[in-house]
Design a protein around this motif. Structure first.
Motif, mmCIF file in Angstrom:
data_model
loop_
_atom_site.group_PDB
_atom_site.id
_atom_site.type_symbol
_atom_site.label_atom_id
_atom_site.label_comp_id
_atom_site.label_asym_id
_atom_site.label_seq_id
_atom_site.Cartn_x
_atom_site.Cartn_y
_atom_site.Cartn_z
ATOM 1 N N GLU A 1 -6.439 4.349 -2.552
ATOM 2 C CA GLU A 1 -6.831 3.590 -1.950
ATOM 3 C C GLU A 1 -8.249 4.486 -0.984
ATOM 4 O O GLU A 1 -8.679 5.712 -1.262
ATOM 5 C CB GLU A 1 -6.299 3.124 -1.115
ATOM 6 N N ALA B 1 -3.452 -3.087 -9.732
ATOM 7 C CA ALA B 1 -3.616 -1.876 -9.579
ATOM 8 C C ALA B 1 -3.410 -0.704 -10.688
ATOM 9 O O ALA B 1 -2.036 -0.691 -11.648
ATOM 10 C CB ALA B 1 -3.834 -0.746 -8.241
ATOM 11 N N ALA C 1 -3.833 4.999 -9.209
ATOM 12 C CA ALA C 1 -5.108 4.443 -8.036
ATOM 13 C C ALA C 1 -4.512 5.757 -6.641
ATOM 14 O O ALA C 1 -3.575 5.264 -6.517
ATOM 15 C CB ALA C 1 -5.026 3.060 -8.216
ATOM 16 N N ILE D 1 -10.167 0.479 -4.929
ATOM 17 C CA ILE D 1 -9.477 1.405 -5.916
ATOM 18 C C ILE D 1 -10.332 0.547 -7.355
ATOM 19 O O ILE D 1 -10.571 -0.579 -7.295
ATOM 20 C CB ILE D 1 -8.190 0.342 -5.792
#
Length: 171
Positions: A135, A129, A133, A97
């Motif tokens: 991942e 985050a 976001a 991220i």
């Protein structure tokens, strides 16, 4: 200022966990190499719990070597100028991220634990985050997954549960 010097300043300014804090400071005072993996008596590591506070969840990694659900983190590297930089680098690398930001106020907690390489004197931060976001699993992970705050105790050990609790208190 060296990373070692930064770590000493951060730890001397950290409020809480007084006995453990003194262990960390004492280790660095007696081990000029105490920031590096090569120090077999133990070394300072940096980690960050990635949180999505708007959705009440944290991102954990199923660590490839440890085979446990953990926050992002690991060994400091020579390019790290500060503990905060090390924690943010580790969180970004392991979560995939971009745009993470550390919660203000320095470390959230300290956690000393034994690993296959040595004792880790982990300085734990929390990273927010950004909205939306996404991942991406790194080479160091078997899996990467978001967990609601109240699900963490079902998958992770007490050290992660304490980190989530301390992070929520900081929020």
């Amino acid at each position: 200022m060296s990373l070692h010097d930064d770590a000493v300043l951060v730890l001397k300014g950290y409020e809480g966990q007084e006995d453990l804090r003194q262990v960390y400071v004492g280790h660095l005072e007696t081990h000029p190499d105490g920031m590096w993996k090569a120090c077999r008596d133990g070394h300072v590591t940096a980690s960050a719990l990635v949180i999505d506070s708007g959705r009440g969840r944290v991102l954990l990694t199923l660590h490839k070597k440890m085979r446990m659900w953990l926050q992002m983190g690991g060994h400091c590297e020579p390019a790290d100028g500060t503990l905060e930089e090390a924690a943010l680098r580790e969180a970004t690398e392991e979560s995939g991220i971009a745009g993470l930001t550390l919660l203000p106020g320095g470390p959230v907690r300290l956690d000393r634990h034994h690993t296959p390489c040595a004792w880790h004197l982990d300085v734990q931060y929390a990273a927010l985050a950004p909205a939306g976001a996404v991942e991406a699993i790194s080479d160091e992970s078997l899996d990467l997954r978001w967990f609601a705050y109240d699900e963490v105790a079902d998958v992770a050990d007490d050290s992660v549960v304490r980190l989530v609790r301390a992070t929520r208190d900081r929020l």
